[in-house]
Scaffold this motif. Structure first.
Motif, PDB file in Angstrom:
ATOM      1  N   LEU A   6      67.642  48.539  24.842  1.00 46.99           N
ATOM      2  CA  LEU A   6      67.352  48.850  23.441  1.00 46.99           C
ATOM      3  C   LEU A   6      67.141  47.597  22.592  1.00 46.99           C
ATOM      4  N   ASN A   7      67.454  46.410  23.119  1.00 42.19           N
ATOM      5  CA  ASN A   7      67.368  45.214  22.304  1.00 42.19           C
ATOM      6  C   ASN A   7      65.953  44.910  21.796  1.00 42.19           C
ATOM      7  N   PRO A   8      64.884  45.098  22.603  1.00 43.52           N
ATOM      8  CA  PRO A   8      63.539  44.896  22.036  1.00 43.52           C
ATOM      9  C   PRO A   8      63.263  45.805  20.841  1.00 43.52           C
ATOM     10  N   VAL A   9      63.813  47.022  20.862  1.00 45.05           N
ATOM     11  CA  VAL A   9      63.628  47.936  19.732  1.00 45.05           C
ATOM     12  C   VAL A   9      64.318  47.380  18.488  1.00 45.05           C
ATOM     13  N   MET A  10      65.473  46.748  18.675  1.00 42.64           N
ATOM     14  CA  MET A  10      66.189  46.163  17.545  1.00 42.64           C
ATOM     15  C   MET A  10      65.376  45.029  16.923  1.00 42.64           C
ATOM     16  N   PHE A  11      64.740  44.202  17.748  1.00 44.71           N
ATOM     17  CA  PHE A  11      63.895  43.146  17.205  1.00 44.71           C
ATOM     18  C   PHE A  11      62.664  43.738  16.500  1.00 44.71           C
ATOM     19  N   TRP A  12      62.122  44.801  17.073  1.00 42.63           N
ATOM     20  CA  TRP A  12      60.969  45.461  16.448  1.00 42.63           C
ATOM     21  C   TRP A  12      61.330  46.005  15.065  1.00 42.63           C
ATOM     22  N   SER A  13      62.589  46.401  14.891  1.00 36.70           N
ATOM     23  CA  SER A  13      63.010  47.027  13.637  1.00 36.70           C
ATOM     24  C   SER A  13      63.299  46.019  12.523  1.00 36.70           C
ATOM     25  N   ILE A  14      63.279  44.707  12.822  1.00 38.66           N
ATOM     26  CA  ILE A  14      63.661  43.697  11.818  1.00 38.66           C
ATOM     27  C   ILE A  14      62.879  43.840  10.515  1.00 38.66           C
ATOM     28  N   PRO A  15      61.524  43.858  10.525  1.00 41.43           N
ATOM     29  CA  PRO A  15      60.807  43.981   9.238  1.00 41.43           C
ATOM     30  C   PRO A  15      61.053  45.311   8.548  1.00 41.43           C
ATOM     31  N   HIS A  16      61.294  46.368   9.324  1.00 44.77           N
ATOM     32  CA  HIS A  16      61.535  47.683   8.723  1.00 44.77           C
ATOM     33  C   HIS A  16      62.897  47.731   8.023  1.00 44.77           C
ATOM     34  N   VAL A  17      63.904  47.115   8.650  1.00 42.22           N
ATOM     35  CA  VAL A  17      65.222  47.054   8.015  1.00 42.22           C
ATOM     36  C   VAL A  17      65.155  46.209   6.748  1.00 42.22           C
ATOM     37  N   GLU A  18      64.410  45.101   6.826  1.00 43.10           N
ATOM     38  CA  GLU A  18      64.264  44.239   5.655  1.00 43.10           C
ATOM     39  C   GLU A  18      63.595  44.995   4.506  1.00 43.10           C
ATOM     40  N   THR A  19      62.540  45.748   4.814  1.00 47.75           N
ATOM     41  CA  THR A  19      61.860  46.540   3.776  1.00 47.75           C
ATOM     42  C   THR A  19      62.800  47.586   3.178  1.00 47.75           C
ATOM     43  N   TRP A  20      63.595  48.216   4.031  1.00 46.74           N
ATOM     44  CA  TRP A  20      64.518  49.252   3.545  1.00 46.74           C
ATOM     45  C   TRP A  20      65.579  48.658   2.627  1.00 46.74           C
ATOM     46  N   LEU A  21      66.127  47.494   3.009  1.00 47.83           N
ATOM     47  CA  LEU A  21      67.164  46.877   2.180  1.00 47.83           C
ATOM     48  C   LEU A  21      66.610  46.430   0.826  1.00 47.83           C
ATOM     49  N   LYS A  22      65.342  46.042   0.796  1.00 49.48           N
ATOM     50  CA  LYS A  22      64.750  45.585  -0.459  1.00 49.48           C
ATOM     51  C   LYS A  22      64.568  46.725  -1.464  1.00 49.48           C
ATOM     52  N   ARG A  23      64.712  47.944  -0.998  1.00 53.12           N
ATOM     53  CA  ARG A  23      64.643  49.080  -1.929  1.00 53.12           C
ATOM     54  C   ARG A  23      65.882  49.153  -2.817  1.00 53.12           C
ATOM     55  N   TYR A  24      66.903  48.412  -2.447  1.00 51.13           N
ATOM     56  CA  TYR A  24      68.136  48.383  -3.228  1.00 51.13           C
ATOM     57  C   TYR A  24      68.315  46.951  -3.753  1.00 51.13           C
ATOM     58  N   PRO A  25      67.702  46.665  -4.902  1.00 47.24           N
ATOM     59  CA  PRO A  25      67.640  45.281  -5.407  1.00 47.24           C
ATOM     60  C   PRO A  25      68.994  44.606  -5.551  1.00 47.24           C
ATOM     61  N   ARG A  26      69.996  45.318  -6.026  1.00 46.75           N
ATOM     62  CA  ARG A  26      71.297  44.686  -6.223  1.00 46.75           C
ATOM     63  C   ARG A  26      71.925  44.294  -4.886  1.00 46.75           C
ATOM     64  N   LEU A  27      71.785  45.178  -3.892  1.00 48.02           N
ATOM     65  CA  LEU A  27      72.313  44.866  -2.564  1.00 48.02           C
ATOM     66  C   LEU A  27      71.552  43.698  -1.946  1.00 48.02           C
TER      67      LEU A  27
END
Length: 680
Positions: free
Chosen positions: A373-394
């Motif tokens: 599953l580790n390649p999937v985790m690396f693939w998800s890096i930009p998606h997680v970053e985009t999701w976190l940016k939806r919460y500006p204070r966090l």
């Protein structure tokens, strides 16, 4: 009586199965470790068919552990670790503590003993160096601040593993008595050994290998490097009762500081790769698929803890650590797996009777699924970053320290040259490209060298171009050329083949080490193949023949014949004869280049009118005009101011040409104070 070949049989079957498993894993886009572990399960005692001898292969696997730890020590850099200390040191300590606690709590829910739960928790807290480095290379993140932080973090986990292996026998051994006293004695012995190796060994071992390197025997140098790794590990266990892993690691650290560290790493690499494969196969042999299937719920829970539990806790450590959001996302993705050092800790637990084989099978199953599953985790890096940016204070909380991270040199996106391997040959190429202001990207497998390049603002991708996806980040489809300067011909062939698949029309220039390699690289798609030793030899013979009085044209003919012979092996004997006749026919002749000034009386006349051959005996074979070469010019060609004539003839004929050109200019001196002709 036939010889006992059980060991040879086990090695052969293990390597063949590992090759098949690794090849299948790569075809499926998975790390090769997954294939090796599955190969071990296939030849293990719990599956039908051939059953490998666990004892024999385990002995060989110990050598794999030694070489793995020796490699870690060889590439250990206190400087790199110090650069990311503010994030890596507290981060690794907190992450290992949390992961150990999670693993311990989960196993207690299953009814395991305290000791078993603690060993399992410790094993779950340590990520795989091999998997992390491969993941960072494939994602193009190894030379980023995030990648360097992840590597430093993992180095600390590796060091913690060494300490764990020292203390486990003291606390969980069968000797009885006070475990704290036993732990203290173990630490004392370890300290004595560390001091002895770092101070005494730090002076003797590098001197020994340097002295051997002057013997001009590569065989002895390889033997010495392997002997140091194995001998130090054996001495650690036999004399100080500390782990083989610690001895090998310290031997690597000592030699890593010497000037020969790169050569040692190159020579030991094949041994490390082969025995590491056997190690992973031996680990897979201990997995009981039936037990894993019957306890699939526990396997899923353990895998979820490794992949998602570790990732989430690591990510949110970024709320208190001085790092950026993206760095923590990359670190979380990279550490969401376990591997070789977890296996070593687990095996120590089994050897001490703390873990059962079935419990160890659960650990191995969790490792296999987490690596998958580790390649999937690396693939998800930009998606997680985009999701976190939806919460500006966090996100602002994550990014509060982003400014402290240095910016990496931007990689060119188009019209660049990709240079794979930046050794002495590659560095010369880079120097010329810099002077010509041609953008280029270096792909380098050695971390320390790559760090040096980046400090010089050379755009660099860290990774093994022959054994990872790093080439996909070099934008080969938009590059102008690929230059492969690797000294290892097999690696060059893999790079050329991969590049041809990624960019079918890309011009490729490759370095060959042998005559046969020239032909193989050409067949794989290299447009130009250079044999540096051949070219160097030809340059030496060219200067030698010129000093002996041979004409330049004749010397060039000889060198051209050799090049044609070596670079095109399908040349026939008849062609050899023709080449030799051509060389003999121009013996004593020179090709000379002479310029025509604007005031020369030759300007405006055709070659037919001038009839150089009748006047001088020399022949005009080329004309250079406006930086364009006109070869074998027609007799009607009219000379223009600034033309450069290429003439061939012997020494007296060339002198006659010089006299003709000189007289034409003297007879028609440059105009002074003249008006433009009427009608101009």
């Amino acid at each position: 009586m036939p010889h006992d070949i059980s060991l040879i049989t086990n090695i052969s079957v293990a390597l063949v199965a590992a090759f098949a498993g690794g090849l299948l894993a790569r075809r499926l886009g998975l790390p090769t470790i997954v294939g090796y572990l599955l190969a071990g399960m296939l030849i293990g005692p719990f599956t039908p068919g051939f059953k490998g001898d666990v004892g024999d292969i385990s002995q060989l696997a110990e050598i794999g552990v030694i070489f793995l730890m020796f490699g870690v020590g060889l590439h250990f850099s206190l400087k790199d670790l110090w650069a990311v200390r503010k994030v890596a040191i507290p981060g690794a300590a907190l992450q290992m503590l949390l992961a150990t606690g999670l693993g311990f709590g989960l196993t207690r829910l299953w009814g395991w003993s305290t000791a078993a739960g603690l060993v399992m928790g410790l094993a779950l807290s340590i990520a795989s160096t091999v998997v992390l480095l491969r993941g960072l290379m494939d994602a193009g993140e190894l030379n980023t601040p995030a990648g360097q932080t992840a590597v430093g973090w993992l180095v600390l986990e590796d060091l913690a593993t060494v300490l764990i292996l020292v203390l486990l026998p003291a606390f969980f051994g069968s000797s009885g008595g006070n475990p704290w006293a036993a732990g203290g004695i173990a630490l004392l012995k370890t300290t004595i050994f560390v001091v002895l190796i770092l101070f005494a060994g730090g002076r003797f071992l590098p001197w020994l290998l340097t002295w051997i390197s002057h013997s001009r025997s590569r065989e002895l140098f390889i033997l010495a490097s392997v002997a140091v790794a194995l001998g130090t590990a054996f001495a650690a266990t036999a004399a100080f009762e500390v782990s083989l892993a610690l001895g090998a690691f310290l031997a690597g650290v000592v030699l890593g500081e010497s000037d020969l560290s790169h050569q040692i790493g190159d020579e030991v690499l094949p041994f490390r790769e082969i025995f590491a494969v056997i190690f992973f196969v031996s680990v897979g042999m201990l997995v009981n698929p039936i037990y894993v299937w019957n306890n699939i719920g526990q396997v899923i829970a353990l895998t979820a803890l490794i992949v998602f539990g570790k990732a989430i806790f690591t990510l949110f450590l970024g709320l208190i650590l001085p790092s950026s959001g993206r760095t923590m996302i990359v670190v979380a993705a990279g550490l969401s797996q376990i591997g070789e050092f977890s296996f070593i800790v687990g095996q120590a637990g089994v050897g001490l009777g703390v873990l059962t084989q079935d419990q160890y099978s659960l650990l191995l199953a969790g490792a296999i699924f987490s690596i998958m599953l580790n390649p999937v985790m690396f693939w998800s890096i930009p998606h997680v970053e985009t999701w976190l940016k939806r919460y500006p204070r966090l996100w602002a909380r994550f990014e509060r320290h982003a400014a402290i991270e240095p910016e990496k040199t931007k990689l060119p996106e188009t019209d660049h040259v990709v240079v794979v391997g930046y050794g002495r040959v590659g560095e010369h190429i880079g120097t010329v490209l810099q002077r010509l202001k041609i953008p280029f990207v270096v792909v380098e497998a050695d971390n320390h060298r790559a760090d040096d390049f980046m400090t010089k603002n050379i755009p660099t991708l860290i990774g093994d171009a022959a054994n990872s996806e790093v080439l996909t980040h070099a934008k080969l489809d938009k590059a102008k050329a690929l230059v492969v300067t690797l000294p290892n011909e097999a690696a060059s062939e893999l790079v050329v083949a991969a590049a041809r698949d990624l960019a079918p029309n890309l011009p490729i220039v490759a370095r060959a080490a042998t005559n046969s390699g020239v032909e193989r690289l050409a067949k794989l798609g290299a447009h130009d193949v250079i044999h540096p030793e051949l070219e160097g030899g030809l340059e030496i013979i060219r200067h030698t023949l010129l000093r002996l009085g041979y004409a330049a044209t004749q010397v060039q003919g000889y060198t051209d014949a050799v090049r044609r012979d070596q670079y095109h092996t399908n040349i026939v004997p008849t062609e050899h004869l023709v080449l030799e006749q051509l060389i003999q026919s121009v013996r004593g002749f020179e090709i000379a280049w002479r310029s025509i000034n604007a005031n020369s009386s030759l300007v405006g006349q055709s070659l037919a009118m001038l009839n150089f051959r009748a006047q001088t005996g020399a022949s005009v074979i080329a004309v250079l005009r406006n930086q364009q070469l006109i070869s074998n010019p027609e007799s009607q060609l009219t000379l223009e101011p600034g033309d450069t004539l290429g003439v061939i003839g012997d020494e007296s004929q060339i002198q006659a040409v010089d006299g003709l050109i000189s007289n034409s200019q003297a007879a028609n001196p440059p105009p002074t104070n003249r008006f433009a002709p009427s009608g101009a």
